[in-house]
Motif scaffolding. Sequence first.
Motif, mmCIF file in Angstrom:
data_model
loop_
_atom_site.group_PDB
_atom_site.id
_atom_site.type_symbol
_atom_site.label_atom_id
_atom_site.label_comp_id
_atom_site.label_asym_id
_atom_site.label_seq_id
_atom_site.Cartn_x
_atom_site.Cartn_y
_atom_site.Cartn_z
ATOM 1 N N LEU A 244 0.739 -1.315 -0.013
ATOM 2 C CA LEU A 244 -0.102 0.109 0.067
ATOM 3 C C LEU A 244 0.899 1.278 -0.105
ATOM 4 C CD1 LEU A 244 -2.904 -0.860 2.345
ATOM 5 C CD2 LEU A 244 -2.867 -0.795 -0.141
ATOM 6 N N ARG A 245 2.099 1.116 0.607
ATOM 7 C CA ARG A 245 3.032 2.370 0.319
ATOM 8 C C ARG A 245 3.352 2.710 -0.989
ATOM 9 N NH1 ARG A 245 5.392 0.603 5.442
ATOM 10 N NH2 ARG A 245 7.047 -0.644 4.101
ATOM 11 N N ALA A 246 3.717 1.502 -1.707
ATOM 12 C CA ALA A 246 3.971 1.479 -3.148
ATOM 13 C C ALA A 246 3.027 2.063 -3.827
ATOM 14 C CB ALA A 246 4.831 0.240 -3.628
ATOM 15 N N ARG A 247 1.836 1.729 -3.567
ATOM 16 C CA ARG A 247 0.674 2.249 -4.488
ATOM 17 C C ARG A 247 -0.362 2.949 -3.751
ATOM 18 N NH1 ARG A 247 1.658 1.857 -9.230
ATOM 19 N NH2 ARG A 247 -0.600 2.061 -9.779
ATOM 20 N N MET A 352 0.982 -14.454 -12.176
ATOM 21 C CA MET A 352 2.172 -14.507 -11.672
ATOM 22 C C MET A 352 2.490 -15.155 -10.323
ATOM 23 S SD MET A 352 3.694 -12.654 -13.985
ATOM 24 C CE MET A 352 5.215 -11.958 -13.307
ATOM 25 N N LEU A 353 3.725 -16.008 -9.959
ATOM 26 C CA LEU A 353 3.925 -16.539 -8.588
ATOM 27 C C LEU A 353 5.010 -15.943 -8.043
ATOM 28 C CD1 LEU A 353 3.722 -20.020 -10.321
ATOM 29 C CD2 LEU A 353 1.889 -19.203 -9.146
ATOM 30 N N PHE A 354 4.869 -16.076 -6.794
ATOM 31 C CA PHE A 354 5.941 -15.516 -5.811
ATOM 32 C C PHE A 354 6.205 -16.531 -4.705
ATOM 33 C CE2 PHE A 354 2.042 -14.528 -3.911
ATOM 34 C CZ PHE A 354 2.248 -14.597 -2.507
ATOM 35 N N LEU A 362 5.825 -10.508 -2.543
ATOM 36 C CA LEU A 362 4.740 -10.310 -2.861
ATOM 37 C C LEU A 362 4.347 -8.975 -3.085
ATOM 38 C CD1 LEU A 362 1.674 -11.866 -0.472
ATOM 39 C CD2 LEU A 362 1.541 -9.739 -1.632
ATOM 40 N N ALA A 363 4.926 -8.168 -2.126
ATOM 41 C CA ALA A 363 4.771 -6.675 -2.258
ATOM 42 C C ALA A 363 5.541 -6.215 -3.296
ATOM 43 C CB ALA A 363 5.000 -6.017 -1.212
ATOM 44 N N ASP A 364 6.589 -6.250 -3.654
ATOM 45 C CA ASP A 364 7.248 -5.952 -5.114
ATOM 46 C C ASP A 364 6.567 -6.433 -6.234
ATOM 47 O OD1 ASP A 364 9.089 -4.869 -3.180
ATOM 48 O OD2 ASP A 364 10.761 -6.148 -3.590
ATOM 49 N N ALA A 368 4.443 -4.115 -8.947
ATOM 50 C CA ALA A 368 4.768 -4.045 -10.273
ATOM 51 C C ALA A 368 3.774 -4.276 -11.342
ATOM 52 C CB ALA A 368 6.083 -5.109 -10.487
ATOM 53 N N MET A 369 2.883 -5.385 -10.507
ATOM 54 C CA MET A 369 1.794 -5.552 -11.722
ATOM 55 C C MET A 369 0.796 -4.485 -11.749
ATOM 56 S SD MET A 369 1.011 -9.469 -10.366
ATOM 57 C CE MET A 369 -0.191 -9.739 -11.668
#
Length: 422
Positions: A244-247, A352-354, A362-364, A368-369
């Motif tokens: 949520l910080r990234a988005r 996508m898989l993590f 997961l966050a990164d 990116a998605m």
Amino acid sequence: MIGSVNVLLVHQNFPGQFKHLAPALVARGDRVVALAMNQSEPMDGVEIHRSTPRIGTGSQLSWAQEFETKLIRGEATFRTALELRAAGFEPDVILAHPGWGDSLFLKDVWPQARLAIYCEYFYAMAGGDADFDPEFPLGDDQEARNIRLKLKGLPQKLHFSMANRGLAPTEFQKSTYPAGFRDRITVVHDGIDTRTIRPITTGRITTGNGLSVTRDDEVITFVARNLEPYRGYHIFMRALPALLRARPNARVFIIGNNGTGYGARPPEGSNWRDIFLREVKDQLDMSRVHFAGSLAYPVFLELLSISRLHIYLTYPFVLSWSLLEAMALGTPILASDTAPLREVIQHGENGMLFPFFDPVALADQGAAMLADDALRRRLSENARSTAVERYDLKDVCLPRQLAFVDGLAQDSPLPPILENDL
């Protein structure tokens, strides 16, 4: 089709996984009788009989309680079956979920019936869910844990020498079964109605405080029947602050109940939802985090339809219908790199898989998605295509299920399986 078939469906929570198969059998002219343990909603054309246990568990030893419960259910279903036989019912085939013990003694009532079991999952001492997450061991020492798992699988194992066939929804779930029975298992998924569950462009959700969200908003969704470690809720919550910080314009809707369906129970007086929320709450803008609880099915689908990113995690365990429903809706998927998901998701193609235990990844990957519209469009289209081509109810799964029943009806008497083979 081979002509009218007398079919007995057995599931403690009927219809369960047979909710599409049962009416399809009726529609083609078969007689369908169901045995259930819990109260079931009426279903047109299906004769539903409820079995009621006569006693409760009495054992003081917890190991004994695990199997005693199955015996009590099996005895109750056995007596209901005797009543059906006395009334003249003779099934050609029996399709049963064996996990709760209901079907343990049905071949004693109808020895000539062909029996198939629904192979949802077989608990193993290693390589499955039991030893997957070191943060949540099953308790006791390893030897005691192994005995508990052995007892948990015993009711299913007792069916192997009686069952002509097995029916599993995924290859992964089939793979959990012992090699001596695995060759008898056919893989056919329960089916997703992709004609009804399809991309919606006009979806809108209004929250209790009047907030309205559509596809124009950056919506993230997470779904689990219960918010618990088996479905990766702890990993998701630990990733949420960074995501949520990234988005900064994103908001997340978390759908699920506060109970425990699988695995370890939370400390007395608490629940997993609150435990892991407390762990990160001071890092979150809670006005952007919405716990939706359990939603009516149409509302659930509408929420998934407006999601720009659907996050799904699971231990090596049963695959949730919600993942395939999200794919049928064309929702971009970010999922844990665990065996059930590798069967469905091809990384970079339809999702996508993590790594399951990596909240940073997961966050990164999620951020990116959300920043890549072209990637999400491609993943969305391919996810929808996967759902239609491999899991569509009407054109793929239901015809195969009906063919499975017909093949079962034509099986020869079952040769015995030596216990050493299992």
